[in-house]
Design an enzyme around this catalytic site. Structure first.
Site, mmCIF file in Angstrom:
data_model
loop_
_atom_site.group_PDB
_atom_site.id
_atom_site.type_symbol
_atom_site.label_atom_id
_atom_site.label_comp_id
_atom_site.label_asym_id
_atom_site.label_seq_id
_atom_site.Cartn_x
_atom_site.Cartn_y
_atom_site.Cartn_z
ATOM 1 N N ARG A 79 9.052 2.737 -3.912
ATOM 2 C CA ARG A 79 8.313 2.081 -2.832
ATOM 3 C C ARG A 79 7.287 1.128 -3.444
ATOM 4 O O ARG A 79 6.532 1.517 -4.338
ATOM 5 C CB ARG A 79 7.616 3.141 -1.962
ATOM 6 C CG ARG A 79 6.743 2.550 -0.903
ATOM 7 C CD ARG A 79 6.142 3.604 0.039
ATOM 8 N NE ARG A 79 5.138 2.944 0.842
ATOM 9 C CZ ARG A 79 3.865 3.325 0.945
ATOM 10 N NH1 ARG A 79 3.444 4.428 0.359
ATOM 11 N NH2 ARG A 79 3.015 2.630 1.660
ATOM 12 N N HIS A 123 -0.335 -3.536 2.051
ATOM 13 C CA HIS A 123 -1.066 -2.367 1.532
ATOM 14 C C HIS A 123 -2.502 -2.832 1.256
ATOM 15 O O HIS A 123 -2.953 -2.883 0.116
ATOM 16 C CB HIS A 123 -0.373 -1.833 0.276
ATOM 17 C CG HIS A 123 -0.751 -0.433 -0.103
ATOM 18 N ND1 HIS A 123 0.161 0.593 -0.168
ATOM 19 C CD2 HIS A 123 -1.945 0.123 -0.450
ATOM 20 C CE1 HIS A 123 -0.449 1.717 -0.544
ATOM 21 N NE2 HIS A 123 -1.731 1.454 -0.730
ATOM 22 N N GLU A 169 -1.196 2.920 5.952
ATOM 23 C CA GLU A 169 -2.440 3.603 6.302
ATOM 24 C C GLU A 169 -3.398 2.730 7.104
ATOM 25 O O GLU A 169 -4.551 2.492 6.703
ATOM 26 C CB GLU A 169 -3.147 4.116 5.035
ATOM 27 C CG GLU A 169 -2.299 5.091 4.250
ATOM 28 C CD GLU A 169 -3.051 5.789 3.123
ATOM 29 O OE1 GLU A 169 -4.218 5.441 2.877
ATOM 30 O OE2 GLU A 169 -2.476 6.692 2.498
ATOM 31 N N ASN A 294 2.083 9.566 4.785
ATOM 32 C CA ASN A 294 1.378 9.775 3.522
ATOM 33 C C ASN A 294 0.585 11.062 3.657
ATOM 34 O O ASN A 294 -0.342 11.152 4.460
ATOM 35 C CB ASN A 294 0.402 8.625 3.237
ATOM 36 C CG ASN A 294 1.116 7.314 2.935
ATOM 37 O OD1 ASN A 294 2.348 7.247 2.973
ATOM 38 N ND2 ASN A 294 0.356 6.276 2.649
ATOM 39 N N TYR A 296 -1.382 14.329 1.639
ATOM 40 C CA TYR A 296 -1.929 14.873 0.400
ATOM 41 C C TYR A 296 -2.615 16.233 0.578
ATOM 42 O O TYR A 296 -2.532 17.079 -0.295
ATOM 43 C CB TYR A 296 -2.979 13.909 -0.192
ATOM 44 C CG TYR A 296 -2.448 12.599 -0.729
ATOM 45 C CD1 TYR A 296 -2.135 11.532 0.115
ATOM 46 C CD2 TYR A 296 -2.287 12.404 -2.094
ATOM 47 C CE1 TYR A 296 -1.676 10.320 -0.384
ATOM 48 C CE2 TYR A 296 -1.830 11.192 -2.608
ATOM 49 C CZ TYR A 296 -1.527 10.158 -1.755
ATOM 50 O OH TYR A 296 -1.064 8.963 -2.255
ATOM 51 N N GLU A 364 4.152 8.846 0.648
ATOM 52 C CA GLU A 364 3.193 9.052 -0.457
ATOM 53 C C GLU A 364 2.766 10.494 -0.497
ATOM 54 O O GLU A 364 2.481 11.098 0.544
ATOM 55 C CB GLU A 364 1.902 8.252 -0.242
ATOM 56 C CG GLU A 364 1.860 6.921 -0.866
ATOM 57 C CD GLU A 364 0.509 6.236 -0.632
ATOM 58 O OE1 GLU A 364 -0.535 6.886 -0.815
ATOM 59 O OE2 GLU A 364 0.539 5.054 -0.273
HETATM 60 C C1 BGC Z 1 -3.357 5.063 -0.797
HETATM 61 C C2 BGC Z 1 -3.153 4.600 -2.213
HETATM 62 C C3 BGC Z 1 -4.111 5.340 -3.127
HETATM 63 C C4 BGC Z 1 -3.790 6.814 -3.019
HETATM 64 C C5 BGC Z 1 -4.526 7.694 -3.995
HETATM 65 C C6 BGC Z 1 -3.452 6.577 -0.699
HETATM 66 O O1 BGC Z 1 -4.089 6.977 0.440
HETATM 67 O O2 BGC Z 1 -2.334 4.555 0.013
HETATM 68 O O3 BGC Z 1 -3.343 3.224 -2.229
HETATM 69 O O4 BGC Z 1 -4.121 4.898 -4.434
HETATM 70 O O5 BGC Z 1 -4.134 7.210 -1.716
HETATM 71 O O6 BGC Z 1 -5.902 7.690 -3.804
#
Ligand code: BGC
Length: 469
Positions: A79, A123, A169, A294, A296, A364
């Site tokens: 990507r 982005h 995002e 995305n 995390y 992501e």
């Molecule tokens: C963003 C990236 C960033 C990553 C890690 C994501 O939310 O899309 O651009 O580098 O977080 O912090």
């Protein structure tokens, strides 16, 4: 693209994995071949701003070795994003053929290597001229400018990739840049942020129309980010608050797209919410061929009457600690990121149950190891906590697919390389280390770990990153 992912049932599962990246964070070559400045380049020139993106990973020149590295790892998907100001240096005027030529070379090289791209148009790196001329995403004028840019890209490059996304995002670039006063715009104005958010929906809908005409058979979406909202206690009020938090963060864009309007929870509380007109709802309908997520980490959410968040009145607050003061998960380097693998399965289910997408692609996910930038190289390469992130998160997604029948079809790791994090090189998310002085890349242990997941026959291999000439 991700067809073979369905029905996987082994552990670790044969996920269709790839890496995610973005133009500004990887490419460098900011003034090369006619590229115009973006809002980040302006912020970087301010006194005391910190690192600049001038060279970054020098991916603009070194992409052949990075493609070779992905081949070594057995990666089939990548990507990337396009820098708008490489294609149209002032955002809305003449097209820069050399910019298009770069992406044509890059996409052709990926495909020649058996790596299927997923291309994002935006982005965060807005051409500076559009911010200076009319206030960027806060102005209606962004919509025709974005559509024009999208049309130019689709016509020139549409046959070089099947998978696309419009923006990455949007809740972050609208509210962090226009309301929270963060770099690169330093603006504190909730109205501008909401205009941005509404203009994103309009620009997305109009760009997708162009896409349908120019790229038959292509698949397009938007990449939306969200934390998982975990109720702080067992109370109904906290459960409702956690649900509301999900509706605010994902529903700001996904509800208008999939359901034709903002969530009722937002409409009740935010008096200045924009109106989704019947025409816009119609244009948004069907504009996400896959749900780009995305993901995390997670936060605790508690009911809190009268509380206001970054997005407006919300009646909830979030925290990273429970009532006893325990962190929600082990720490990464970034303060917003905690180790919460258990949150992956519920967020995938939440999306699946609320929107019924045909596909969810995790566009992501990744981990930065606490203190990695200050470590000697040998220690940085031994990134066990990053491997553990994949070891513990991926089976949760596998359960969502195999047991809950969530249609997740792809998983993109942020990122192949350590890269530029909007002002700093100290935040390292790569599975390959970058020595920024000489640009040499070195696989970390997590790259080998992922290679073993891509292809079990590679489980104990030790690979060497191709050398920078
Ligand atoms: C963003 C990236 C960033 C990553 C890690 C994501 O939310 O899309 O651009 O580098 O977080 O912090």
């Amino acid at each position: 693209m991700f067809k073979d992912f369905a029905g996987m049932s082994q552990a670790p599962p044969p996920f269709y994995l790839g890496f995610a990246s973005s133009a500004l964070q990887m490419e460098g070559a900011n003034a090369t071949d006619g590229r115009g400045p973006s809002i980040f380049n302006t912020a970087e020139s301010l006194p005391g701003h910190g690192d600049t993106s001038a060279v970054a990973d020098d991916f603009y020149h070194l992409y052949p070795i990075d493609i070779a590295a992905m081949q070594l790892l057995g990666v089939k998907h990548f990507r990337l994003s396009i820098s708008w100001s490489r294609i149209i240096p002032d955002g809305d005027g003449a097209v820069n053929q050399k910019g298009l030529d770069f992406y044509a070379r890059l996409l052709d090289a990926l495909r020649a290597a058996g790596i299927e791209p997923l291309v994002c148009l935006y982005h965060w790196d807005l051409p500076q001229a559009l911010q200076s001329n009319f206030g960027g995403w806060a102005s209606d004028q962004i919509v025709p400018a974005f559509v024009n840019y999208a049309r130019v890209v689709f016509q020139a490059l549409g046959d070089k990739s099947v998978y696309w996304s419009t923006v990455n995002e949007p809740i972050n670039f609208c509210f962090l840049h226009y309301a929270a006063g963060m770099s690169p715009l330093f603006i504190h104005d909730l109205r501008q942020a909401w205009n941005c958010s509404y203009n994103v929906l309009r620009a997305h809908a109009a760009a997708v129309k162009e896409f349908r005409a120019a790229v038959p058979g292509g698949r397009i979406s938007m990449c939306l980010n969200s934390e998982w909202g975990q109720p702080l206690t067992n109370s109904t009020a906290d459960a409702d608050a956690a649900q509301r938090r999900m509706e605010y963060e994902l529903g700001m864009f996904a509800d208008p797209i999939y359901k034709g309007d903002y969530p009722a929870s937002m409409k009740q509380r935010i008096s200045f919410l924009p109106k989704i007109t019947p025409q816009l709802a119609h244009d948004l309908n069907g504009s996400m061929d896959y749900f780009g997520l995305n993901f995390y980490t997670a936060v605790y959410v508690a009911a809190d009457e009268g509380a206001t968040c970054l997005w407006g009145p919300c009646d909830f607050t979030t925290s990273q600690t429970d009532k006893a003061g325990n962190l929600i998960g082990a720490e990464a380097d970034s303060s917003w990121l905690k180790f919460t693998p258990w949150a992956f399965r519920p967020i995938l289910n939440w999306i699946s149950n609320r929107y019924h997408p045909k596909e969810i692609v995790v566009t992501e996910t990744g981990w930065d190891v606490k203190g990695e930038d200050a470590m000697p190289l040998a220690q940085a390469l031994n990134d066990t906590s990053r491997s553990n992130f994949f070891r513990d998160y991926i089976p949760q997604a596998a359960d969502a697919v195999n047991i809950d029948k969530v249609p997740m079809t792809g998983y993109f790791v942020w990122s192949l390389l350590d890269n530029y994090k909007f002002g700093s090189y100290a935040i390292r998310f790569g599975v390959a280390h970058v020595d920024y002085k000489i640009k040499q890349r070195t696989f970390k242990a997590s790259a080998m770990y992922l290679a073993g997941i891509f292809n079990s026959s590679m489980a104990n291999e030790s690979l060497t990153y191709p050398a920078v000439a």
